[in-house]
Design an enzyme around this catalytic site. Structure first.
Site, PDB file in Angstrom:
ATOM      1  N   TYR A 139       0.833  -1.203   0.000  1.00 42.59           N
ATOM      2  CA  TYR A 139       0.000   0.000   0.000  1.00 42.59           C
ATOM      3  C   TYR A 139       0.869   1.255   0.000  1.00 42.59           C
ATOM      4  O   TYR A 139       0.733   2.144  -0.862  1.00 42.59           O
ATOM      5  CB  TYR A 139      -0.940   0.008   1.199  1.00 42.59           C
ATOM      6  CG  TYR A 139      -1.532   1.367   1.480  1.00 42.59           C
ATOM      7  CD1 TYR A 139      -2.361   1.984   0.550  1.00 42.59           C
ATOM      8  CD2 TYR A 139      -1.236   2.046   2.660  1.00 42.59           C
ATOM      9  CE1 TYR A 139      -2.887   3.251   0.788  1.00 42.59           C
ATOM     10  CE2 TYR A 139      -1.766   3.304   2.913  1.00 42.59           C
ATOM     11  CZ  TYR A 139      -2.584   3.906   1.976  1.00 42.59           C
ATOM     12  OH  TYR A 139      -3.103   5.148   2.212  1.00 42.59           O
ATOM     13  N   LEU A 186      -8.732   2.487  14.570  1.00 41.41           N
ATOM     14  CA  LEU A 186      -8.896   2.359  16.011  1.00 41.41           C
ATOM     15  C   LEU A 186     -10.137   3.058  16.548  1.00 41.41           C
ATOM     16  O   LEU A 186     -10.929   2.445  17.276  1.00 41.41           O
ATOM     17  CB  LEU A 186      -7.648   2.892  16.736  1.00 41.41           C
ATOM     18  CG  LEU A 186      -7.703   2.827  18.263  1.00 41.41           C
ATOM     19  CD1 LEU A 186      -7.846   1.393  18.752  1.00 41.41           C
ATOM     20  CD2 LEU A 186      -6.469   3.502  18.872  1.00 41.41           C
TER      21      LEU A 186
END
Length: 332
Positions: A139, A186
């Site tokens: 990525y 998160l």
């Protein structure tokens, strides 16, 4: 003065918020998205929508656009390790097609959603644009390859481009927020625990050399990020590829995020200890000095509690809409 802009990947989280900001500023906006990870409902009202792939950009880019803002990329680090070819084909191949289409149409301004994952393991903190780039995932490598492509396009063909590199985007803006499936970030994961949709949040490592032993990350509000993209349009200079980091300049630990979610939502958030994940640096924080100097940008929503509160309001809205659609009560 109003402009006409193409936003690729504008049905995704960041792209949709940027599109909304452009519309609010009085611009005309076309969103191009294949809806592979984006959502039609995320496209802001007032934007023209084209369902299509960025690889076919030649069919959509025309001389009527003043600039392109490019968000059409896959962005899951773990998936990129398992399926690197998917990331090369879309992130790199798609951008190559887009640059060719822009060149042919005479559209000479680009703002690119890059990533601080291009740096890999940090040499020091905070990370600056002159630090070495050594991405640790396909990525990050695909985004770095695109940055190199853009630099070549600027030097050879006069493109005016700005790449914005950032780590963790969070928060929400009106009806635009995080809708990832599966979710890997998160703050929305911790909010799902607060909603009762998950039993607990995993804390991957609590023995890092940080004040509370958990990793520290730089979080930026998605609306602050969008404002930087609009400023980047004004800063783009023909023949130059400007690269700017975006961040708060300080970071928050995993445990600070969890505690903030508990305080903002008023809900318990059980946590479970888990082993460290490979390749997770202890601290990732970006210096935004270049963005302040070159773009005139400064985050106006740096408070973690405010970021979490906006994300929580959006998560609750999504839960209520989901429950209403299912004919049942809203999620807790």
């Amino acid at each position: 003065m109003s402009g006409t802009y193409l936003v690729t990947g504008g049905a995704g989280y960041v792209g949709s918020v940027v599109a909304a900001h452009l519309l609010r500023a009085g611009h005309r906006v076309t969103v191009l998205d294949d809806l592979s990870t984006g959502f039609r409902r995320a496209v802001p009202k007032g934007a023209h929508f084209i369902e299509g792939r960025v690889q076919d950009a030649a069919a959509w880019v025309d001389p009527g656009y003043d600039a392109v803002l490019h968000f059409a990329a896959f962005s899951q680090v773990g998936e990129s390790v398992q399926k690197p070819e998917k990331y090369w084909e879309n992130n790199v191949g798609g951008t190559m097609s887009l640059l060719a289409a822009m060149r042919d149409a005479g559209v000479r301004t680009l703002v690119f959603s890059s990533t601080a994952a291009t740096y890999g393991e940090p040499v020091h903190t905070p990370i600056t644009e002159s630090d070495p780039t050594a991405p640790t995932s396909p990525y990050g490598a695909s985004k770095l390859a695109v940055d190199h492509m853009i630099s070549g396009e600027a030097a050879a063909h006069g493109l005016g481009a700005v790449s914005l590199r950032y780590f963790n985007v969070a928060g929400a803006y009106g009806d635009q927020g995080e809708r990832h499936d599966p979710e890997s970030h998160l703050i929305p994961l911790v909010l799902q625990v607060a909603q009762g949709r998950r039993e607990a949040v995993s804390v991957y490592g609590d023995d890092y050399p940080t004040p509370d032993g958990t990793c520290i990350r730089d979080y930026i509000h998605v609306a602050d990020l969008a404002e930087a993209h609009l400023l980047a349009l004004d800063a783009a200079t023909p023949g130059e590829h400007l690269i700017c980091n975006l961040g708060n300049g300080n970071g928050f630990s995993v445990r600070e995020v969890i505690e903030t979610v508990r305080r903002v939502t008023g809900h318990p958030v059980p946590e479970v200890a888990a082993p460290r994940r490979g390749g997770d640096p202890a601290v990732l924080v970006a210096s935004a000095e270049a963005a302040r100097t070159r773009l005139g940008w400064r985050p106006s929503r740096p408070d973690l509690a405010g970021i979490v509160a906006d994300a929580w309001a959006f998560a609750q809205q999504m839960a209520e809409e989901s429950a209403a659609g299912a004919g049942g009560p809203a999620a807790p």
